[in-house]
Design an enzyme around this catalytic site. Structure first.
Site, PDB file in Angstrom:
ATOM      1  N   LYS A 293       0.832  -1.195   0.000  1.00 18.83           N
ATOM      2  CA  LYS A 293       0.000   0.000   0.000  1.00 18.83           C
ATOM      3  C   LYS A 293       0.874   1.256   0.000  1.00 18.83           C
ATOM      4  CE  LYS A 293      -3.648  -2.096   2.879  1.00 18.83           C
ATOM      5  NZ  LYS A 293      -4.802  -1.933   1.970  1.00 18.83           N
ATOM      6  N   ARG A 367     -10.252 -11.579   1.746  1.00 21.20           N
ATOM      7  CA  ARG A 367     -11.124 -12.623   1.187  1.00 21.20           C
ATOM      8  C   ARG A 367     -10.460 -13.995   1.252  1.00 21.20           C
ATOM      9  NH1 ARG A 367     -11.336  -9.259  -4.206  1.00 21.20           N
ATOM     10  NH2 ARG A 367     -10.962  -7.691  -2.596  1.00 21.20           N
TER      11      ARG A 367
END
Length: 512
Positions: A293, A367
């Site tokens: 990120k 996920r």
């Protein structure tokens, strides 16, 4: 915070602060705000404030009257709750919280008059009996307790010169109507739910160096011992034994081992079915992994475990409220870090279910842990699943910082959850999971891939999870935009919100 009920006459109660609610009378000159409590003493004390329009009844407006005439309280706090026709426990929860936050720096105890009705005029739009979702005064008492407890803390724990300003005691004033047991139960329920939401917020607020997967497991285990439920915490060897390749792949780049936290609430005499499975994403710090990120804002990624924390907080409340239904809590905790051992874009991982997953972006890690968590909850016997996760920035873009995203594969189950949402006052919005979106997560080299491209990111993430629940009724909550309160509001401190705890508790209670 200690909370008590009392049937004393509010005007005769000696207290540091007495909180009274006011309904918005509208914009016309003759539509004066109406104080909730039918009392000549209150009306007289507040007459000047009403005449000067310092009190209008608009939602969360607060006016203070010191040494009010005819009232034994040292100060009278008038809090607006908005229009009568739109006044529900949602507004009441906010109003109680706003009053607590306005008072807690100056007093240690206060009292609030619970709403019963507005009385007086015949116009139902301004003076209707309050119709709360679960029936009148008990729902009002519960909402006040929840709102007050959640409003009380501030999240500046690591200031070396920290000053703690909290209200120590709140008295809720109710009429002597012969329903004392119902009101006492409602007050205790609201207190438990509020404290459990704060427990979740405390977990989320901890920085990554003080909230590793191991520490999160320890905190869950300690909570479970205190409330009397089973909690087991597993790590690397167990993940390998169960072939949780998706979960393990996220943690493999970190020096911190993963933690699979499994909590069980199994009341004696509860039916064997249904069994609710609560599954939470517990990424205690998320750098994005190899798909790292940007540095700007990365410090906030300590709250990427907010979904897992919500499930731990919900299990705490469930254990204390004792609904007659079996509940399993599964939290998949890991750090997502870059290193020479970290998974890479292009890798293929095998989930516990046997499905192969092509890794397109290592920052789509939530996920992956949920895929194995959902499958494992089914193996443990869950007949209904609900997961919560700070899953996608796409959901933040779509819904902003107001609503969480909701996805569901079963209409009856979703309708039950929608009713739970109304009772909880939490704001969420349903998004689609049509089969047409499945094309976006197909992979040429594996069964599925872990991202679906630029568009519809929250939906394709939900479609990915759907692959691991089969026909089991399932709800997915994407809480990325609402897990952290960026700025303080009148009824809530800046910092972790504790979103999803209340709605999950309401859902569980609807089954038992």
């Amino acid at each position: 915070m200690k909370i008590h009920l009392s049937t004393l006459d509010p005007a005769q109660l000696e207290t540091d602060a007495l909180i009274v609610l006011a309904i918005d009378g509208g914009d016309k000159d003759n539509n004066k705000p109406q104080l909730q409590a039918k009392s000549d003493a209150f009306a007289k004390a507040a007459a000047d404030l009403i005449a000067s329009k310092e009190i209008t009844g608009k939602l969360l407006e607060i006016a203070t009257l010191h040494k009010p005439e005819g009232v034994k309280a040292k100060r009278l706090i008038v809090v607006g709750v908005g229009k009568a026709k739109s006044f529900t426990s949602y507004e009441l929860r906010k109003a109680a919280g706003a009053a607590v936050r306005a008072l807690k720096k100056s007093v240690k105890s206060a009292a609030i008059v619970a709403p019963e009705n507005w009385g007086g005029a015949a116009d139902p739009s301004t003076t209707s009996t309050l119709m709360f979702e679960r029936g009148g005064l008990p729902e009002a008492v519960k909402a006040i307790a929840e709102g007050a407890v959640v409003a009380n803390p501030d999240y500046n724990y690591y200031h070396s010169d920290r000053k703690t300003y909290e209200l120590d005691e709140l008295t809720i004033l109710v009429p002597a109507n012969g329903h004392a047991n119902d009101l006492e139960a409602a007050m205790k329920e609201g207190h438990v739910i509020g404290e459990s939401q704060n427990f979740t917020r405390d977990l989320v607020n901890e920085p990554g160096n003080r909230m590793t997967p191991t520490i999160l497991g320890q905190r869950a285990k300690k909570m479970a011992e205190e409330v009397g439920i089973q909690c087991d915490v597993y790590s690397t060897d167990f993940l390998h034994e169960k072939k949780m390749g998706a979960f393990w792949s996220v943690s493999q780049g970190s020096e911190e081992p993963p933690a699979l936290i499994v909590m069980k609430y199994e009341p004696a005499g509860a039916p064997q079915s249904p069994v609710l499975g609560l599954v939470g994403k517990g990424i205690t710090f998320d750098t994005g992994g190899i798909s790292i990120k940007p540095a700007d804002g990365m410090e906030k990624m300590k709250y990427d475990m907010a979904g897992g924390a919500a499930m731990i907080g919900a299990m705490r409340a469930i254990a204390l409220l004792k609904p007659n239904v079996r509940v399993i809590g599964v939290v998949c905790a890991a750090e997502n870090m870059p290193s020479g051992k970290a998974q890479k874009p292009g890798d293929v991982q095998i989930a516990m279910s046997g499905k192969s997953i092509e890794i397109i972006n290592t920052d789509a890690e939530g996920r992956l842990v949920l895929a194995d968590g959902l499958h494992y909850a089914k193996q443990l016997g869950a007949t209904h699943l609900i997961d919560a996760a700070t899953l996608t920035g796409a959901c933040m873009v779509a819904l902003g910082g107001i609503n969480a995203g909701v996805f569901a594969n079963d209409e009856d189950y979703f309708n039950r959850f929608a009713e739970a949402l109304k009772k909880s006052g939490e704001k969420m919005w349903r998004l689609p999971i049509d089969d047409d979106y499945k094309e976006l997560i197909k992979s040429p080299i594996a069964d599925i891939k872990n991202t679906g491209g630029r568009y519809g990111g929250a939906i394709t993430a939900a479609m990915f999870l759907k692959e691991f629940v089969g026909e089991t009724p399932w709800i997915h909550l994407d809480i990325a935009g609402v897990a952290w309160q960026e700025e303080a509001v009148p009824f809530l401190a800046k910092g972790p919100s504790g979103i999803a705890v209340r709605s999950i508790i309401e859902l569980v209670q609807s089954f038992g």
